[in-house]
Design an enzyme around this catalytic site. Sequence first.
Site, PDB file in Angstrom:
ATOM      1  N   TYR A 231       0.600   1.436  20.693  1.00  0.00           N
ATOM      2  CA  TYR A 231      -0.177   2.652  20.958  1.00  0.00           C
ATOM      3  C   TYR A 231      -1.667   2.447  20.668  1.00  0.00           C
ATOM      4  O   TYR A 231      -2.466   3.342  20.890  1.00  0.00           O
ATOM      5  CB  TYR A 231       0.318   3.826  20.106  1.00  0.00           C
ATOM      6  CG  TYR A 231       1.670   4.378  20.486  1.00  0.00           C
ATOM      7  CD1 TYR A 231       2.354   3.927  21.607  1.00  0.00           C
ATOM      8  CD2 TYR A 231       2.263   5.376  19.713  1.00  0.00           C
ATOM      9  CE1 TYR A 231       3.600   4.449  21.929  1.00  0.00           C
ATOM     10  CE2 TYR A 231       3.498   5.902  20.050  1.00  0.00           C
ATOM     11  CZ  TYR A 231       4.163   5.434  21.146  1.00  0.00           C
ATOM     12  OH  TYR A 231       5.387   5.960  21.471  1.00  0.00           O
TER      13      TYR A 231
ATOM     14  N   HIS B 201      11.379  -0.540  20.939  1.00  0.00           N
ATOM     15  CA  HIS B 201      10.773   0.406  21.886  1.00  0.00           C
ATOM     16  C   HIS B 201      11.521   0.473  23.226  1.00  0.00           C
ATOM     17  O   HIS B 201      11.601   1.527  23.861  1.00  0.00           O
ATOM     18  CB  HIS B 201       9.305   0.021  22.130  1.00  0.00           C
ATOM     19  CG  HIS B 201       8.437   1.188  22.434  1.00  0.00           C
ATOM     20  ND1 HIS B 201       7.092   1.196  22.192  1.00  0.00           N
ATOM     21  CD2 HIS B 201       8.706   2.399  22.954  1.00  0.00           C
ATOM     22  CE1 HIS B 201       6.586   2.363  22.558  1.00  0.00           C
ATOM     23  NE2 HIS B 201       7.541   3.106  23.021  1.00  0.00           N
TER      24      HIS B 201
END
Lengths: 307, 308
Positions: free
Chosen positions: A49, A138
């Site tokens: 991110y 993820h």
Amino acid sequence: MNRTFLLSNGIEIPAIGMGTYPLNGQILLNAVHDAYSVGYRLFDTADNYYNEEDFGESLSALYKNTSAQRDELFLVSKLSDELYRPGTLGGGFNKGVYFWKNSPVMQGEKAVHKVVRQKIANTLRSLHTDYLDLLLMHWPYPDYFEEIWFEMENLYKEGLVKAIGVCNCRERHFEKLRKNCTIFPMVNQFESSPLNTKQALVDYSKANGVHVMIYSPLMNLRLKTSDAYVEFLQELSNKYHKTKAQIVLRFDIQRDFTPIPKSAHKERLQANIDIFDFELEEEEMRQLYSFNEDRQTLPESKSCPGL
Amino acid sequence: MPRIIEQNMRNLIEKACNKVICHTVWYSQYWDGVQKFWYLNCFNLDVVNLGSNSGLYAFDYNGLDITGMNWAVGPQSLVHDFNVLKNYFSYIKEGGIVIITLCPFSSLVSQYSKQQNLKYYTFLHPATILGFDEVEREKALRIKQNPIREMPWLCIKRTLKEFLKHIIHKPYPKCDMEKSAITFLEGWKKLFAIVDLDAPLSDKLRMEQENRTQILSDLIDFCLERELKPVLVIPPVHPLLAKKLTKKCRENYIYSFVRKANSQNVPFLDFMDDAGFQRDEFFSNAYFMSKKGAKAFTEQVLKKMSVI
């Protein structure tokens, strides 16, 4: 209703959390402060991110300026491929650097082990902590799915993470892990809404002790949807004096999920967590389920081909 | 003129030019028709087809009572058929049909030029692009984003040419199917270095075929694991071309390949000599189907599979 759920290993997870993508800098710092002040304890980030360091700074500021302590927070991060930086050409899309067989980074000996160790070390350092409450894979990266999980099991056994789980996994992924794993995933984070209930996966998760977290839980409200859905949400909204977003989040909570809506606005952060003083009736839940059309908003295979 | 106004004017002109360019046929051909993936927003597809040019021209789902999409990209090998599916299968509904379009030489390895590979950077995940090169990725994305800035002369020349063609409107000459069939056959022979189509495969080609056998088999497994229904389909070719693809040639390059790859025994529909597709009007040349042919053929395939 309790504001926490229990994971299969006995760890408590808050019933709602704050998603942090793509916040960073001062906006993230303010949002984390505001979120904490209105009651959020779970914060969700990921190594791709590009905000883990800023999030770490936000946490430091939180510890310094409020009574917040590390052990009352529930910090979630993820092991991921790298993304092109937002704002650059193709920003936000996957780079294919980590966990893909043809990547130069993955050619060395024990590459998965080295990458996972390096990533968790970076995450812990960035977040100024010596453990994570939850570490997620993820995506079920097809080339190294089981190897990554094996490395995550070791991190769990060493106490660097209090719980481990996956994201965007289907039943077949769990069954693949079941064959060799020593620890079954405790969490599966995926996208769901009344328009895409993924009930079979949810049933499987419940039957196997996998807690469900929901990312982008409010995305469905931005889509062009059937009038009936919009009208019904409005009806519920009028009845309970709540917003449509609160109705959708409440739907998640009553399905025993932990949604992680993102917002940088204090009023919305406040509204998103203000969902524990009402309960949707069984018939209303049933009607919300009836709007399911398996509608995806984030096509998973584009982010992780072959998953 | 103040710089900011000049910049805004320039942006506005670029935007207008790009809008025109994006609607031209030549631009679509420049990207080999992959724009359909750029704007893909149709989920729960009932049926998709993969494939190279033959698939691209053989399927048309418009007007059918079914949600279908033609995912063929031409030219393309089986490897990239698989990569397209890996990237986009989330758009297909559970139990949806995946038509794997085979052509006479799907079992062999074709080489890509840099230009032919460029399109993949615009719609595939980097890990699924053969010979990924960051410089090429940036080039592709820049052209996609702003074609008039990246290749102004080509854009102007090709757009003007298309515009003039549109005004003058010369009807296309009727295709000489015999000549077209020979051209395709000779092209394939040259591309794959084949001297005699009826002769056994060279060692090199046999190795290529073994590799492709594995890929096709993996592609079938991939579908089955995800509860998709794979179907192998060979579209019709013009009878004059079909006649030149002898029994021996087909056995060498198609049927033995399919038998080896399809150990899962998924349906295999071979329309190469189909009696229903013998007329010239179904083909735009000896190898590619016309719009009319594609519509009739798609309907026929789906009926055969009891989908419509």
